[in-house]
Motif scaffolding. Sequence first.
Motif, mmCIF file in Angstrom:
data_model
loop_
_atom_site.group_PDB
_atom_site.id
_atom_site.type_symbol
_atom_site.label_atom_id
_atom_site.label_comp_id
_atom_site.label_asym_id
_atom_site.label_seq_id
_atom_site.Cartn_x
_atom_site.Cartn_y
_atom_site.Cartn_z
ATOM 1 N N PRO A 1 77.708 58.099 62.275
ATOM 2 C CA PRO A 1 76.939 58.256 61.196
ATOM 3 C C PRO A 1 76.864 57.126 60.197
ATOM 4 C CG PRO A 1 79.190 59.659 61.523
ATOM 5 C CD PRO A 1 78.937 58.611 62.640
ATOM 6 N N CYS A 2 75.337 56.959 59.786
ATOM 7 C CA CYS A 2 75.164 55.912 59.132
ATOM 8 C C CYS A 2 74.498 55.952 57.771
ATOM 9 C CB CYS A 2 74.311 54.829 59.738
ATOM 10 S SG CYS A 2 75.235 53.969 61.196
ATOM 11 N N THR A 3 74.725 55.247 56.988
ATOM 12 C CA THR A 3 73.462 55.507 55.487
ATOM 13 C C THR A 3 72.627 54.456 55.733
ATOM 14 O OG1 THR A 3 75.423 56.697 54.357
ATOM 15 C CG2 THR A 3 73.804 55.667 53.237
ATOM 16 N N PHE A 4 71.491 54.704 55.360
ATOM 17 C CA PHE A 4 70.281 53.753 55.361
ATOM 18 C C PHE A 4 69.841 53.578 53.795
ATOM 19 C CE2 PHE A 4 70.108 55.313 59.560
ATOM 20 C CZ PHE A 4 69.671 54.181 60.331
ATOM 21 N N LEU A 5 69.677 52.445 53.310
ATOM 22 C CA LEU A 5 69.262 51.913 52.000
ATOM 23 C C LEU A 5 67.869 51.243 52.252
ATOM 24 C CD1 LEU A 5 72.971 50.936 50.575
ATOM 25 C CD2 LEU A 5 71.922 53.030 50.500
ATOM 26 N N GLU A 6 66.877 52.007 51.740
ATOM 27 C CA GLU A 6 65.532 51.464 52.115
ATOM 28 C C GLU A 6 64.750 51.069 50.932
ATOM 29 O OE1 GLU A 6 64.629 54.705 54.631
ATOM 30 O OE2 GLU A 6 65.102 53.668 56.443
ATOM 31 N N VAL A 7 63.980 50.112 51.067
ATOM 32 C CA VAL A 7 63.112 49.584 49.919
ATOM 33 C C VAL A 7 61.787 49.573 50.569
ATOM 34 C CG1 VAL A 7 64.667 48.372 48.707
ATOM 35 C CG2 VAL A 7 63.459 47.304 50.656
ATOM 36 N N PRO A 8 60.683 49.455 49.898
ATOM 37 C CA PRO A 8 59.450 49.364 50.490
ATOM 38 C C PRO A 8 59.094 48.060 51.179
ATOM 39 C CG PRO A 8 59.192 50.265 48.329
ATOM 40 C CD PRO A 8 60.643 49.743 48.449
ATOM 41 N N GLU A 9 58.470 48.153 52.484
ATOM 42 C CA GLU A 9 58.101 46.870 53.217
ATOM 43 C C GLU A 9 59.059 45.877 53.175
ATOM 44 O OE1 GLU A 9 54.471 45.282 51.709
ATOM 45 O OE2 GLU A 9 53.411 46.952 51.570
ATOM 46 N N PRO A 10 60.314 46.288 53.880
ATOM 47 C CA PRO A 10 61.530 45.371 53.932
ATOM 48 C C PRO A 10 61.021 44.319 54.885
ATOM 49 C CG PRO A 10 61.877 47.465 55.329
ATOM 50 C CD PRO A 10 60.582 47.722 54.565
ATOM 51 N N ALA A 11 61.913 43.123 54.854
ATOM 52 C CA ALA A 11 61.623 41.949 55.421
ATOM 53 C C ALA A 11 62.613 41.524 56.411
ATOM 54 C CB ALA A 11 61.582 40.594 54.248
ATOM 55 N N LEU A 12 63.642 42.525 56.352
ATOM 56 C CA LEU A 12 64.774 42.169 57.271
ATOM 57 C C LEU A 12 65.715 43.648 57.288
ATOM 58 C CD1 LEU A 12 67.677 41.227 55.398
ATOM 59 C CD2 LEU A 12 66.147 39.444 55.020
ATOM 60 N N THR A 13 66.541 43.463 58.283
ATOM 61 C CA THR A 13 67.438 44.547 58.243
ATOM 62 C C THR A 13 68.927 44.224 58.453
ATOM 63 O OG1 THR A 13 66.221 46.334 59.733
ATOM 64 C CG2 THR A 13 68.540 46.376 60.031
ATOM 65 N N LEU A 14 69.628 44.607 57.495
ATOM 66 C CA LEU A 14 71.246 44.068 57.586
ATOM 67 C C LEU A 14 72.128 45.289 57.768
ATOM 68 C CD1 LEU A 14 73.641 42.043 56.435
ATOM 69 C CD2 LEU A 14 73.101 43.087 54.177
ATOM 70 N N LEU A 15 72.977 45.232 58.739
ATOM 71 C CA LEU A 15 74.104 46.067 59.197
ATOM 72 C C LEU A 15 75.022 45.440 58.301
ATOM 73 C CD1 LEU A 15 75.481 48.085 60.639
ATOM 74 C CD2 LEU A 15 75.738 46.877 62.664
ATOM 75 N N TYR A 16 75.778 46.443 57.274
ATOM 76 C CA TYR A 16 76.862 46.163 56.337
ATOM 77 C C TYR A 16 77.936 46.872 56.763
ATOM 78 C CZ TYR A 16 79.228 44.087 52.564
ATOM 79 O OH TYR A 16 80.108 43.510 51.701
ATOM 80 N N LEU A 17 79.231 46.367 56.922
ATOM 81 C CA LEU A 17 80.279 46.999 57.296
ATOM 82 C C LEU A 17 81.456 47.137 56.225
ATOM 83 C CD1 LEU A 17 80.659 45.584 60.937
ATOM 84 C CD2 LEU A 17 79.475 47.492 60.096
ATOM 85 N N HIS A 18 81.846 48.155 55.637
ATOM 86 C CA HIS A 18 82.724 48.029 54.483
ATOM 87 C C HIS A 18 83.867 47.702 54.733
ATOM 88 C CE1 HIS A 18 84.880 51.554 55.863
ATOM 89 N NE2 HIS A 18 83.831 52.096 56.346
ATOM 90 N N GLY A 19 84.827 47.291 53.600
ATOM 91 C CA GLY A 19 86.216 46.960 53.783
ATOM 92 C C GLY A 19 87.025 48.235 53.702
ATOM 93 N N GLY A 20 88.459 48.095 53.434
ATOM 94 C CA GLY A 20 89.342 48.952 53.343
ATOM 95 C C GLY A 20 90.657 48.863 54.284
ATOM 96 N N GLY A 21 90.492 47.808 54.735
ATOM 97 C CA GLY A 21 91.795 47.577 55.946
ATOM 98 C C GLY A 21 91.683 48.124 57.334
ATOM 99 N N TYR A 22 90.352 48.702 57.657
ATOM 100 C CA TYR A 22 90.459 49.447 58.762
ATOM 101 C C TYR A 22 90.849 50.783 58.665
ATOM 102 C CZ TYR A 22 88.893 44.860 61.151
ATOM 103 O OH TYR A 22 88.438 43.910 61.538
ATOM 104 N N ARG A 23 91.275 51.086 57.407
ATOM 105 C CA ARG A 23 92.118 52.558 57.305
ATOM 106 C C ARG A 23 91.454 53.326 56.362
ATOM 107 N NH1 ARG A 23 94.292 48.934 54.225
ATOM 108 N NH2 ARG A 23 95.943 49.332 52.701
ATOM 109 N N MET A 24 90.884 52.693 55.365
ATOM 110 C CA MET A 24 89.968 53.524 54.205
ATOM 111 C C MET A 24 88.725 52.916 54.229
ATOM 112 S SD MET A 24 93.349 52.745 51.489
ATOM 113 C CE MET A 24 92.268 53.571 50.074
ATOM 114 N N GLY A 25 88.023 53.599 53.266
ATOM 115 C CA GLY A 25 86.453 53.244 52.986
ATOM 116 C C GLY A 25 85.457 53.961 53.772
#
Length: 294
Positions: free
Chosen positions: A51-75
Amino acid sequence: MMSLDGWNLPPVREGRGASEELAARRRGTAAYREDPEPGVTVRQELLGGVPCTFLEVPEPALTLLYLHGGGYRMGDADGWLGLGSRIALAARARVVLADYRLAPEGPFPAALHDVASVYSALVEETREQDGFPPFVGGDSAGGGLATSLAVAARGAQVPMPAGLVLLSPWVDLTVTKPTYDSNAATDQLISKKSLQEAAELYLQLHDPGDPLASPLFADLTGLPPMLVLASCHEALLGDSTALASRAAAAGVPVEAHLVPDVPHAWPAIEPTIPESTNAIGTITRFLTATRAGA
């Protein structure tokens, strides 16, 4: 989930159920969630079976895969809509927030399998577009996971990330850096005890010195350009400075910013302070310059 043939990851292990205390803490984080910034389109989709959430803007120049924090147990991705959308707007980026498996239900290396699957799918997408690979970033445990992903990708049959954006990264699960004690009085969010507990839930008797769990101990040669942001007064300062030092010694282009009087992972925790606005600018410049120089 996508096939991870060639990644050479350890097999996924069976975990255990979360305690009621941890479940309650997870539920409690909903009170701190931000709405996404206006001008950003939000959609949910399975990518690589995750499951992923995409945050999109018009004509993106790049893609960033961002991984949330939370100590591997939350978030979860919903908790990072604010930070992700601010980066998306400032950097003209498509930001993908991955809901990787959490411990103790999904101990190491479940999270790494999940983000490798998402990254592989993104590489296929970008290959069909302009051939420029995704950036990977994260804060706290997410920063450690992003670094582990880059280490794993180096030996896999996929392109390396374009760059790494690491906010207060937790990269040493032995939890032995001196700043856990020296900054204990000034870090109100992270403590040595809490990280020891988080490491136990995530590792479940696995070796904390494994470079895929603690990428500080990995051979960092050949990793992509790296941006590290850390607070001078947080417990994880030692992790951040040690990673930046080891990466630079291995020939990795490193840009490190150590900021006084801000909390752990401040761009996510305190989005309205000037230092958070400055951090978004720093991240944007790094992403833009790295993309332009590739």
